[in-house]
Design an enzyme around this catalytic site. Structure first.
Site, mmCIF file in Angstrom:
data_model
loop_
_atom_site.group_PDB
_atom_site.id
_atom_site.type_symbol
_atom_site.label_atom_id
_atom_site.label_comp_id
_atom_site.label_asym_id
_atom_site.label_seq_id
_atom_site.Cartn_x
_atom_site.Cartn_y
_atom_site.Cartn_z
ATOM 1 N N ARG A 1 0.854 -1.201 0.000
ATOM 2 C CA ARG A 1 0.000 0.000 0.000
ATOM 3 C C ARG A 1 0.883 1.240 0.000
ATOM 4 N NH1 ARG A 1 -4.659 0.391 -1.666
ATOM 5 N NH2 ARG A 1 -5.428 -1.270 -0.326
ATOM 6 N N ARG B 1 1.155 -6.700 -10.051
ATOM 7 C CA ARG B 1 1.644 -6.139 -8.779
ATOM 8 C C ARG B 1 1.922 -7.208 -7.733
ATOM 9 N NH1 ARG B 1 -3.281 -2.958 -5.630
ATOM 10 N NH2 ARG B 1 -4.918 -4.474 -5.990
ATOM 11 N N HIS C 1 0.432 3.490 -10.553
ATOM 12 C CA HIS C 1 -0.528 3.936 -9.528
ATOM 13 C C HIS C 1 0.211 4.696 -8.419
ATOM 14 C CE1 HIS C 1 -3.696 3.645 -6.516
ATOM 15 N NE2 HIS C 1 -4.435 2.816 -7.220
ATOM 16 N N ASP D 1 -12.284 9.780 -6.499
ATOM 17 C CA ASP D 1 -11.821 8.638 -7.293
ATOM 18 C C ASP D 1 -12.293 8.910 -8.724
ATOM 19 O OD1 ASP D 1 -10.887 6.233 -8.195
ATOM 20 O OD2 ASP D 1 -11.945 4.996 -6.734
ATOM 21 N N GLU E 1 -2.263 9.094 -10.903
ATOM 22 C CA GLU E 1 -1.794 7.902 -11.593
ATOM 23 C C GLU E 1 -1.767 8.127 -13.111
ATOM 24 O OE1 GLU E 1 -4.495 4.802 -10.252
ATOM 25 O OE2 GLU E 1 -4.802 5.969 -8.442
HETATM 26 O O1 TA6 Z 1 -6.880 4.009 -8.665
HETATM 27 C C1 TA6 Z 1 -7.909 4.184 -7.780
HETATM 28 C C2 TA6 Z 1 -8.402 2.828 -7.306
HETATM 29 O O2 TA6 Z 1 -8.807 2.053 -8.390
HETATM 30 C C3 TA6 Z 1 -9.514 3.074 -6.272
HETATM 31 O O3 TA6 Z 1 -10.780 2.777 -6.762
HETATM 32 C C4 TA6 Z 1 -9.072 2.313 -5.072
HETATM 33 O O4 TA6 Z 1 -9.787 1.201 -4.780
HETATM 34 C C5 TA6 Z 1 -7.590 2.144 -5.312
HETATM 35 O O5 TA6 Z 1 -7.354 2.117 -6.666
HETATM 36 C C6 TA6 Z 1 -6.823 1.096 -4.558
HETATM 37 O O6 TA6 Z 1 -7.066 -0.182 -5.020
HETATM 38 P P1 TA6 Z 1 -6.499 -1.431 -4.232
HETATM 39 O O7 TA6 Z 1 -6.918 -2.635 -5.012
HETATM 40 O O8 TA6 Z 1 -5.007 -1.276 -4.149
HETATM 41 O O9 TA6 Z 1 -7.132 -1.392 -2.854
#
Ligand code: TA6
Length: 290
Positions: free
Chosen positions: A59, A85, A155, A198, A255
């Protein structure tokens, strides 16, 4: 200097230090999880409660979302943001170009496991250049005998001092899909964050810039006409096991993507490169330079 390191739990990463910057890249995910230029605060945000262990997504830093961004278009049982990932990447090269610049190239290729969830032969290359700027280039090669389509994201989680003072410029008059409400909008002026955000922006004219009290972060891109801006805000942040409750105050994702209509269809033998070049201006250890 390039060092190969392993945590006691087996998590492997490469640590880079040169005269311009310091960075850490995990082999799992080809995941850059730390970048700090000399005399600057860390560029990237990393959750204090992030997993740094095999098989669990990190994260923070720069997760590579590929070969699909977000939910899989047809199968909800497949992992959000694809499998790159969480896959083990192979380190192809790591070299100091000069005293201020180090370049690392990682590779992910199709495998028996990947073919089970995405039935295409591919090669993915990620070049990360650590220097005064941070540059990333993600190249997808179609090694199959049929075409395929990818969506993808670098991201990037940026560290900010205080989300209430942040503004993002470069998106004025750009249309976006608000994925919280499902509505389409046109961006009016700068972006500020005071709720869950978002959004997938379309036809983005890079560069775009993130400003907080201590610096401006300029993000340029190629191979992309889309971008995502994300902050989970209070409730989503609270609901995520790998984020502390007030984490939303110190991070913002901007991103560089190939999302929605910006997904890329590749013929056999064809390749596509998505790049992001990130530089900072305006600070020396917290002091704004006028
Ligand atoms: O890029 C934004 C997003 O798609 C959000 O909707 C949010 O859920 C985030 O990515 C994180 O995703 P993850 O699967 O890492 O929890």
């Amino acid at each position: 200097m390039i060092e190969h390191k392993t945590f006691a739990n087996g998590f492997r990463y490469i640590e880079i230090s040169n005269n311009a910057a310091h960075a850490k890249i995990a082999l799992q995910g080809g995941h850059l999880f730390h970048f700090e230029a000399v005399n600057q605060p860390p560029l990237l945000w990393l959750s204090k409660t992030s997993f740094l262990e095999t098989g669990k997504a990190i994260r923070g830093g720069v997760p590579i979302c590929w070969p699909w961004f977000g939910k899989h278009p047809t199968d909800n049982t497949l992992p959000q943001h694809g499998f790159a990932r969480n896959s083990d990447w192979h380190l192809l090269t790591a070299e100091d170009i000069d005293a201020h610049t180090t370049k690392v190239v990682l590779q992910l290729q199709y495998s028996v496991e990947s073919l089970k969830i995405w039935p295409h032969a591919f090669e993915l290359l990620l070049a990360i250049t650590v220097g005064e700027h941070l540059s990333m280039a993600l190249t997808t090669r179609n090694c199959d005998n049929q075409e395929f389509t990818i969506t993808a994201a670098l991201h990037s989680y940026f560290a900010v001092e205080d989300i209430s003072t942040v503004s993002v410029s470069g998106f004025a008059d750009t249309s976006y899909l608000d994925t919280v409400t499902g509505e389409e909008h046109i961006q009016q002026g700068i972006i500020t964050i005071d709720q869950e955000v978002d959004r997938i922006y379309r036809q983005v004219a890079y560069p775009v810039s993130l400003h907080d009290q201590r610096r401006a972060v300029d993000i340029d891109a190629s191979g992309s006409t889309s971008a995502v801006v994300w902050n989970p805000w209070v409730e989503k942040c609270h609901a995520m096991a790998d984020m502390e409750d007030d984490s939303y105050k110190t991070m913002l994702c901007i991103e560089t993507t190939n999302a929605l209509e910006d997904g890329r269809r590749l013929s056999p033998g064809q390749e596509h490169t998505l790049t992001s070049d990130i530089s900072c201006s305006g600070i020396v250890m917290g002091r704004v330079i006028l």
